[in-house]
Design a protein around this motif. Structure first.
Motif, mmCIF file in Angstrom:
data_model
loop_
_atom_site.group_PDB
_atom_site.id
_atom_site.type_symbol
_atom_site.label_atom_id
_atom_site.label_comp_id
_atom_site.label_asym_id
_atom_site.label_seq_id
_atom_site.Cartn_x
_atom_site.Cartn_y
_atom_site.Cartn_z
ATOM 1 N N UNK A 273 1.257 -1.303 0.282
ATOM 2 C CA UNK A 273 -0.182 0.250 -0.208
ATOM 3 C C UNK A 273 0.933 0.974 0.176
ATOM 4 N N UNK A 274 1.894 1.642 0.355
ATOM 5 C CA UNK A 274 2.372 2.764 0.631
ATOM 6 C C UNK A 274 4.292 2.501 0.142
ATOM 7 N N UNK A 275 4.554 1.491 0.192
ATOM 8 C CA UNK A 275 6.018 0.950 -0.381
ATOM 9 C C UNK A 275 7.145 1.375 0.587
ATOM 10 N N UNK A 276 6.489 1.643 2.516
ATOM 11 C CA UNK A 276 7.400 1.190 3.564
ATOM 12 C C UNK A 276 6.860 -0.319 4.170
ATOM 13 N N UNK A 281 8.945 1.808 9.262
ATOM 14 C CA UNK A 281 7.800 2.957 9.575
ATOM 15 C C UNK A 281 7.631 3.103 11.474
ATOM 16 N N UNK A 282 7.280 2.463 12.788
ATOM 17 C CA UNK A 282 7.193 1.747 13.250
ATOM 18 C C UNK A 282 8.624 2.265 13.674
ATOM 19 N N UNK A 283 10.482 2.034 13.514
ATOM 20 C CA UNK A 283 11.065 2.294 13.829
ATOM 21 C C UNK A 283 11.345 4.358 13.685
ATOM 22 N N UNK A 284 11.193 4.614 12.601
ATOM 23 C CA UNK A 284 10.881 5.934 12.350
ATOM 24 C C UNK A 284 10.101 6.941 13.779
ATOM 25 N N UNK A 285 9.720 6.209 14.057
ATOM 26 C CA UNK A 285 8.597 6.534 15.790
ATOM 27 C C UNK A 285 9.756 6.410 16.922
ATOM 28 N N UNK A 299 22.158 3.961 12.592
ATOM 29 C CA UNK A 299 21.681 2.506 13.009
ATOM 30 C C UNK A 299 19.742 2.837 13.920
ATOM 31 N N UNK A 300 20.218 4.108 13.583
ATOM 32 C CA UNK A 300 18.304 4.481 14.972
ATOM 33 C C UNK A 300 17.542 4.072 14.648
ATOM 34 N N UNK A 301 17.514 3.797 13.142
ATOM 35 C CA UNK A 301 15.482 3.555 12.248
ATOM 36 C C UNK A 301 15.578 2.219 12.878
ATOM 37 N N UNK A 306 13.564 -2.188 16.132
ATOM 38 C CA UNK A 306 14.160 -3.523 16.847
ATOM 39 C C UNK A 306 13.044 -2.921 17.980
ATOM 40 N N UNK A 307 13.450 -2.248 18.699
ATOM 41 C CA UNK A 307 12.425 -1.461 20.280
ATOM 42 C C UNK A 307 11.098 -1.799 19.713
ATOM 43 N N UNK A 308 10.484 -0.738 19.135
ATOM 44 C CA UNK A 308 8.569 -1.060 18.492
ATOM 45 C C UNK A 308 8.593 -2.279 18.593
ATOM 46 N N UNK A 309 9.471 -3.318 18.175
ATOM 47 C CA UNK A 309 8.637 -5.199 17.634
ATOM 48 C C UNK A 309 8.916 -5.414 18.997
ATOM 49 N N UNK A 310 8.963 -5.058 19.999
ATOM 50 C CA UNK A 310 9.714 -6.147 21.350
ATOM 51 C C UNK A 310 8.479 -4.874 22.106
ATOM 52 N N UNK A 311 8.302 -3.897 22.207
ATOM 53 C CA UNK A 311 6.803 -3.540 22.586
ATOM 54 C C UNK A 311 5.909 -4.647 22.325
#
Length: 394
Positions: A273-276, A281-285, A299-301, A306-311
């Motif tokens: 849908x968005x090509x990302x 996407x949640x990595x940017x958050x 490396x922050x993205x 990974x931080x968001x995936x764990x949460x």
């Protein structure tokens, strides 16, 4: 530069904690200072001295040896399965050894080794930081026994706790990981970061509680004794721990199937849908949080993802993803995210803790449900603090 990012990480943790604090005037700065000093000492000894590095290497080697021993039982039961050359079955190699480690924990608990360690380590922590005997006991015991089992050791005290003390023990349960899980974690992330994170998380959870949920403990509290296990025959106790370990492995496996499939579905849907991808996407958050913790900008993205995936899912899903990308991350980013992932701070654990407390006391379970999101945020801040401190040495 590392010291600058230590300050930015601390400012982030304290700033958010201050905003959600239940009583900003009573924030326990003295206890925070003592606990933070202990963290710096522990992390320095473990990561910045030759003796500490050798000790961590020895502990990691010991757990790897335990995994080899566990393979004896796994191969006996599943040895007939044919795995393609170079292949690996996550369920057999990572999850099934939990059964063996759980059996060892049961033996050590039965012969009073673990109760002794928990009692006197908790006593020492209370004398140094003044967090209260119940809180100190629980912070140590949950890092060994894990939850929900650890709540049974204080089941007589739980109905008597006020909301503030209940928050503290629940935050400790979310920030720590059980000994039965350590060997499995070490199959996916460097063992030294797993061991250091276990120590630091005990203190991080108490620091966050001093900010988010400050209160003065009562001087007449009695040290809680871990429930005695010798009332039952040895082999009955051992069998119970083995079955509990197997059920834990099955539960984790089921959650991984569901969560990994869900993340795959979301990634493919977002790509179409968005090509990302969804994880990008949640990595940017979470990228700004990763940056303030000291993760290199390039490396922050990835780390934020990974931080968001764990949460959203759990630490196993995030660790599995990290295991496949360590070659593309810097040593500093790997150290920070590895330490960050070693905790139970995710949405699923909130439900487990709420259900565990509710099974002991309906009223207290309702309290936990009421502050569940605040509990999750506090446990996440504890992981951020642990990751920030580890990043200081890379």
């Amino acid at each position: 530069m590392n010291f600058v990012f230590l300050l930015t990480g601390l400012a982030l943790v304290f700033g958010i904690g201050w905003l959600i604090s239940s009583n900003r005037r009573k924030i326990r700065y003295k206890s925070i200072g003592i606990l933070f000093a202990l963290q710096l000492i522990i992390s320095f000894l473990c990561l910045h001295t030759s003796g500490g590095v050798k000790t961590l290497a020895g502990i990691s080697s010991f757990f790897n040896w335990l995994m080899v021993q566990a393979a004896g039982g796994v191969n006996f039961v599943f040895g007939g399965l044919v795995i393609k050359p170079g292949g690996s079955v996550f369920f057999l190699n990572v999850l099934m050894p939990i059964v063996f480690i759980s059996a060892l924990v049961g033996i050590l608990n039965y012969i009073k080794v673990l109760p002794f360690i928990i009692k006197w380590t908790g006593w020492a922590l209370n004398k140094v930081a003044g967090m209260g005997e119940l809180e100190s006991y629980f912070a140590v015991s949950t890092a060994i026994l894990g939850q929900p089992e650890v709540f049974l050791t204080v089941k007589d005290q739980i109905p008597k706790l006020n909301e503030q003390r209940l928050y503290t023990i629940c935050a400790s349960a979310m920030s720590a990981v059980s000994a039965a899980m350590l060997a499995s974690y070490m199959k996916m992330v460097p063992g030294k970061f797993v061991v250091v994170a276990v120590f630091l998380n005990i203190l991080s959870a108490l620091i966050i509680s001093c900010i988010v949920n400050p209160y003065e403990t009562e001087s007449n509290d009695e040290l809680v004794q871990i429930s005695k296990g010798n009332k039952e025959p040895f082999f009955q106790v051992l069998g119970n721990y083995i079955v509990d370990g197997f059920q834990l492995a099955i539960t984790v496996g089921a959650m991984l199937i569901g969560f990994v499939a869900l993340v795959t579905f979301l990634n493919n849907t977002f790509l179409a849908l968005f090509n990302v991808s969804f994880t990008t996407l949640i990595g940017y958050v979470f990228a700004p949080v990763a940056f303030l913790m000291g993760v290199p900008s390039h490396d922050i993205i990835k780390v934020g993802s990974l931080m968001a995936t764990k949460l959203i899912t759990n630490e196993f899903v995030a660790m599995g993803t990290l295991h496949g990308m360590t070659t593309s991350l810097s040593a500093k980013a790997t150290a920070i995210i590895s330490a960050y992932l070693v905790s139970f701070a995710n949405f699923g654990t909130v439900g487990i803790i709420t259900g565990s407390i509710k099974s002991i006391s309906e009223e207290q379970g309702a309290y936990v449900a009421k502050f569940s999101m605040k509990l999750l945020l506090g446990a996440t801040l504890a992981s951020v603090l642990t990751g920030t401190i580890v990043g200081l040495y890379f």
